[in-house]
Design an enzyme around this catalytic site. Structure first.
Site, short mmCIF file in Angstrom:
data_model
loop_
_atom_site.label_atom_id
_atom_site.label_comp_id
_atom_site.label_asym_id
_atom_site.label_seq_id
_atom_site.Cartn_x
_atom_site.Cartn_y
_atom_site.Cartn_z
N LYS A 1 -10.83 -4.12 11.56
CA LYS A 1 -9.67 -3.69 12.34
C LYS A 1 -9.67 -4.36 13.72
O LYS A 1 -8.63 -4.79 14.22
CB LYS A 1 -9.62 -2.16 12.47
CG LYS A 1 -9.23 -1.46 11.17
CD LYS A 1 -7.80 -1.79 10.76
CE LYS A 1 -7.37 -1.15 9.46
NZ LYS A 1 -6.07 -1.61 8.97
N ASN B 1 -1.21 -6.82 -5.91
CA ASN B 1 -2.53 -6.85 -5.30
C ASN B 1 -2.37 -7.64 -4.00
O ASN B 1 -1.92 -8.79 -4.03
CB ASN B 1 -3.48 -7.58 -6.27
CG ASN B 1 -4.87 -7.75 -5.68
OD1 ASN B 1 -5.09 -7.61 -4.47
ND2 ASN B 1 -5.82 -8.08 -6.54
N ASP C 1 2.27 -1.57 -4.57
CA ASP C 1 0.90 -1.08 -4.55
C ASP C 1 0.15 -1.78 -5.68
O ASP C 1 0.77 -2.39 -6.55
CB ASP C 1 0.85 0.44 -4.73
CG ASP C 1 -0.42 1.03 -4.11
OD1 ASP C 1 -0.37 1.48 -2.96
OD2 ASP C 1 -1.47 1.01 -4.79
N ILE C 2 -1.16 -1.66 -5.66
CA ILE C 2 -1.97 -2.34 -6.69
C ILE C 2 -1.74 -1.73 -8.08
O ILE C 2 -1.96 -2.37 -9.09
CB ILE C 2 -3.46 -2.35 -6.31
CG1 ILE C 2 -4.25 -3.29 -7.19
CG2 ILE C 2 -4.05 -0.94 -6.34
CD1 ILE C 2 -5.44 -3.93 -6.54
N ARG C 3 -1.29 -0.46 -8.09
CA ARG C 3 -0.94 0.14 -9.37
C ARG C 3 0.40 0.86 -9.25
O ARG C 3 0.83 1.18 -8.14
CB ARG C 3 -2.02 1.07 -9.88
CG ARG C 3 -2.38 2.21 -8.97
CD ARG C 3 -3.59 2.96 -9.49
NE ARG C 3 -4.82 2.21 -9.26
CZ ARG C 3 -5.52 2.25 -8.12
NH1 ARG C 3 -5.08 2.96 -7.11
NH2 ARG C 3 -6.63 1.56 -7.97
N GLY D 1 -0.52 4.82 -0.88
CA GLY D 1 -1.60 5.40 -0.08
C GLY D 1 -1.14 6.58 0.76
O GLY D 1 0.01 7.02 0.68
N GLN D 2 -2.08 7.08 1.57
CA GLN D 2 -1.82 8.29 2.36
C GLN D 2 -0.66 8.07 3.34
O GLN D 2 0.23 8.90 3.43
CB GLN D 2 -3.10 8.67 3.12
CG GLN D 2 -3.05 10.06 3.72
CD GLN D 2 -4.04 10.25 4.86
OE1 GLN D 2 -4.71 9.31 5.29
NE2 GLN D 2 -4.16 11.46 5.34
N GLY E 1 0.83 -1.20 0.00
CA GLY E 1 0.00 0.00 0.00
C GLY E 1 0.86 1.25 0.00
O GLY E 1 0.54 2.27 0.62
N TYR F 1 -15.25 -1.56 8.30
CA TYR F 1 -13.85 -1.20 8.52
C TYR F 1 -13.46 -1.44 9.98
O TYR F 1 -12.45 -2.10 10.27
CB TYR F 1 -13.67 0.28 8.15
CG TYR F 1 -12.29 0.85 8.39
CD1 TYR F 1 -11.19 0.40 7.68
CD2 TYR F 1 -12.11 1.87 9.32
CE1 TYR F 1 -9.93 0.94 7.90
CE2 TYR F 1 -10.86 2.42 9.55
CZ TYR F 1 -9.77 1.95 8.83
OH TYR F 1 -8.53 2.50 9.05
N1 SER Z 1 -9.21 7.71 8.95
C1 SER Z 1 -9.94 6.48 8.99
C2 SER Z 1 -11.28 6.64 8.41
O1 SER Z 1 -11.83 7.71 8.52
C3 SER Z 1 -10.06 5.99 10.39
O2 SER Z 1 -9.04 5.09 10.63
O3 SER Z 1 -11.79 5.71 7.88
#
Ligand code: SER
Length: 306
Positions: free
Chosen positions: A141, A47, A32-34, A9-10, A6, A137
């Protein structure tokens, strides 16, 4: 050798930069996936659900440490619950099993404030408390945390984790989270001078500047193993603020800035999460100390985005 899943990502984009600065570009494989533009070191398209390719990469580069940052975030996973569960969980098992089979030595996997829910005490939320997440999500987690601890206890693997608050940085855009407004608001303030917020003005959430989050990640991973007493995931406090508070802070720099509020489905997600977090366990176990408060972060965000 280190592998980051990843990496586009951010968190990934900033963590790769930091790890490469520390260990050398060639020591950190980004994936990363791309394709991610301008990778300064080795990069592999991967992936995270492709277990065979993951194993190939681990062997090819003799990987010892994996930072697993792949996930569907809170808002996106609500739109595709089954896929959110599959991606977030299966990919974690692939990595934990690599550690269990002694193919790698160390794992970092982020958890989130999303493990908490409506019955969690919302102020100064303790490390050990009610966890009744309402989002896919959050469920993934929380389950992931339980599995990390299970693998640590039963197979002796070295897995480490942080419950990230909402993360704010200028180098990259987040994708699909409930806390993302706090990044977007700075971009819109500079581009158009106004922002329409998808949360209500008094919705307090725990947030953290990316500098602090990346430093926390590196410090946790560098701490002596015996200090890491929590193998599920550490609370990390950060800064607690509402859309109104961040808007007031932005107005100090851009006096004409205007904010309006049009709450959507993300409001109820935000309301199920804590307002502030107690991170005394992280302070005690690996000397965690936050540096950026709301005004310091705002100054730095605006300076860098300009
Ligand atoms: N920043 C995340 C979200 O908003 C929380 O872990 O999904």
């Amino acid at each position: 050798m280190i592998l980051v899943l990843g990496a586009g990502g951010q968190v990934g984009s900033e963590l790769v930069e930091k790890l490469r600065a520390k260990h050398g570009n060639e020591k950190v494989v980004a994936s990363d996936i791309r394709e991610v533009g301008n990778s300064e070191g080795p990069f592999e398209v991967l992936n995270a659900l492709d277990k065979d390719k993951l194993h190939e990469i681990v062997e090819k580069y003799k990987i010892e440490e994996i930072y697993h940052l792949v996930a569907l975030l809170s808002a996106t996973a609500e739109k595709n619950p089954k896929f959110g569960w599959e991606l977030n969980m299966d990919s974690l098992f692939y990595v934990l099993d690599l550690a269990k089979d002694k193919k790698i030595k160390k794992v970092f996997w982020p958890s989130s404030i999303a493990v908490f829910g409506p019955n969690t005490p919302r102020e100064n939320t303790p490390q050990h408390t009610v966890t009744d997440p309402t989002t896919v999500y959050g469920i993934s987690k929380l389950s992931g945390e339980r599995w990390c601890e299970y693998y640590a206890n039963n197979y002796g693997i070295d897995v480490r984790s942080i419950r990230y608050p909402g993360l704010i940085g200028y180098k990259s855009m987040p994708g699909g989270g409930t806390t993302d407004y706090a990044v977007d608001i700075y971009h819109k303030a500079l581009e158009s001078g106004s922002y329409e917020c998808f949360l209500e003005e008094d919705t307090y959430l725990p947030m953290m500047y990316m500098e602090d989050a990346i430093r926390a990640t590196v410090e946790l991973m560098e701490a002596p193993s015996e200090n890491i007493k929590i193998r599920s995931s550490y609370n990390l406090g950060g800064i607690s603020f509402s859309p109104k508070k961040i808007a007031e802070e932005i107005k100090k720099q851009i006096p004409s800035f205007k904010i309006s509020y049009t709450p959507d489905f993300r409001q109820s997600i935000a309301e199920s999460w804590p307002k502030s977090i107690n991170d005394s366990a992280a302070q005690n176990d690996w000397n965690w100390e936050m540096e950026y408060d709301l005004s310091k972060m705002t100054l730095d965000m605006i300076k860098n985005l300009k």
